[in-house]
Scaffold this motif. Structure first.
Motif, mmCIF file in Angstrom:
data_model
loop_
_atom_site.group_PDB
_atom_site.id
_atom_site.type_symbol
_atom_site.label_atom_id
_atom_site.label_comp_id
_atom_site.label_asym_id
_atom_site.label_seq_id
_atom_site.Cartn_x
_atom_site.Cartn_y
_atom_site.Cartn_z
ATOM 1 N N THR A 1 0.832 -1.199 0.000
ATOM 2 C CA THR A 1 0.000 0.000 0.000
ATOM 3 C C THR A 1 0.869 1.252 0.000
ATOM 4 O O THR A 1 0.394 2.336 -0.260
ATOM 5 N N ARG A 2 2.150 1.077 0.285
ATOM 6 C CA ARG A 2 3.042 2.226 0.276
ATOM 7 C C ARG A 2 4.487 1.762 0.181
ATOM 8 O O ARG A 2 4.868 0.790 0.818
ATOM 9 N N ARG A 3 5.262 2.460 -0.632
ATOM 10 C CA ARG A 3 6.674 2.124 -0.763
ATOM 11 C C ARG A 3 7.471 3.190 -0.018
ATOM 12 O O ARG A 3 7.482 4.343 -0.405
ATOM 13 N N PHE A 4 8.126 2.791 1.040
ATOM 14 C CA PHE A 4 8.942 3.762 1.783
ATOM 15 C C PHE A 4 10.347 3.876 1.196
ATOM 16 O O PHE A 4 10.970 4.919 1.251
ATOM 17 N N LYS A 5 10.850 2.767 0.673
ATOM 18 C CA LYS A 5 12.218 2.781 0.154
ATOM 19 C C LYS A 5 12.398 1.645 -0.844
ATOM 20 O O LYS A 5 11.894 0.551 -0.629
ATOM 21 N N GLN A 6 13.097 1.920 -1.920
ATOM 22 C CA GLN A 6 13.443 0.874 -2.885
ATOM 23 C C GLN A 6 14.759 1.228 -3.556
ATOM 24 O O GLN A 6 14.863 2.235 -4.243
#
Lengths: 164, 152
Positions: A147-152
């Motif tokens: 539902t959410r990407r904080f870091k990639q």
């Protein structure tokens, strides 16, 4: 394949990816005092030795319009894990397929697959089709949508500096 | 969202694996696609800036040149931002996602060795006061050929 210290130096500087310059392997080598030919030779050996699984352009699914991704986790008994893993790992819809230790009772799942799609609905449908087609629908499974990407970013295997 | 034309698409279709390991890889790609090396470099730079490409480089087979694990936490909704920020700040954390589950924060920790991975996990648990589920990889079953993009 055993990795030498020089290989590990190369792995370490490659974590950020190649610079966009006409001679990127030369540029990469400069940081670790390695010539272009040696960089290329070692990369070929690492690829042939299976340490590098693929070398190329790493895309981000989300930015390509694949806005939905589900980690689909399966409770597969130990004796079936290897066969089911190989089966799902070869499916075109599946972009990752790993076995991991179940941690019951909170976490009973032993097989992790990743499925990307342009919407939540298309991912749900793809998983249902996959489960039916591959004969794995009877294993308890769950879809964990992100539902959410904080870091990639890429994995970093920086080596700590040896004491002088 | 960035509009990708035929040149972009061909670069992404052809070179997710087997980037030419030669002195001038972008020139080799340019020749295959039928444009100049400068065009290929400019396109890749544009795709990187737009975030479509995260990098050009290697995907390593797990555990061949370092150690990693998948970690999960059940974070109370009101603390999610704070805990996610603590986790993301570690350079050893390379993916960090919120997922729709009681275990709602999922991240990968990768480092040169197992001890460093374990130390990061312990530190996150101590700093946040929330248990961290350790789910290390046992076996990799996937045959990674890159991602088959459906352009339509």
């Amino acid at each position: 394949m055993e990795l030498s210290d020089r290989d590990l130096d190369l792995v370490s500087v490659l974590c950020d990816g190649l610079p966009l310059a006409p001679r990127p392997f030369q540029a990469v080598g400069v940081a670790i005092g390695m010539g272009e030919d040696e960089v290329l030779g070692r990369l070929q050996a690492l690829q042939q030795g299976g340490v590098i699984r693929r070398f190329g352009v790493i895309v981000r699914h989300h930015e390509l319009g694949y806005r939905a991704n589900a980690m689909v986790v399966w409770e597969v008994p130990a004796d079936a894990l290897s066969a089911v893993g190989r089966r799902l790992g070869a499916c075109p819809e599946v972009t990752l397929c790993y076995s991991r230790p179940p941690r019951p009772p909170a976490w009973p799942y032993s097989l992790f697959t990743m499925v990307h799609g342009k919407s939540r609905g298309t991912v749900e449908e793809a998983v249902a089709v996959l489960a039916e087609r591959e004969g794995v629908a009877h294993y308890r499974h769950e879809l964990l949508f992100s539902t959410r990407r904080f870091k990639q970013c890429g994995a970093r295997y920086q080596r700590r500096m040896a004491a002088e | 969202m960035l509009v990708l034309d035929d040149i972009d698409r061909r670069l992404l279709d052809l070179y997710q694996r087997d980037l030419p390991l030669v002195a001038r890889p972008f020139a080799a790609m340019a020749e295959a696609v039928g444009v100049g090396e400068d065009i290929v470099l400019a396109r890749l730079a544009r795709l990187s800036e737009a975030g479509v490409i995260s990098r050009i480089g290697a995907v390593f087979r797990p555990h061949r040149c370092g150690h990693s694990t998948l970690a999960a936490m059940a974070v109370p909704a009101e603390r999610l931002e704070e805990v996610a920020a603590v986790v993301s700040a570690y350079p050893q954390v390379n993916h960090n996602y919120q997922r729709d589950h009681t275990l709602n924060l999922w991240f990968v920790i990768a480092a040169a060795d197992a001890a460093e991975v374990a130390a990061v996990m312990t530190e996150i648990k101590d700093r946040t006061g929330i248990a961290v589920l350790d789910l290390p990889l046992i076996e990799d079953f996937h045959i990674d050929l890159g991602f088959d993009i459906r352009w339509s």
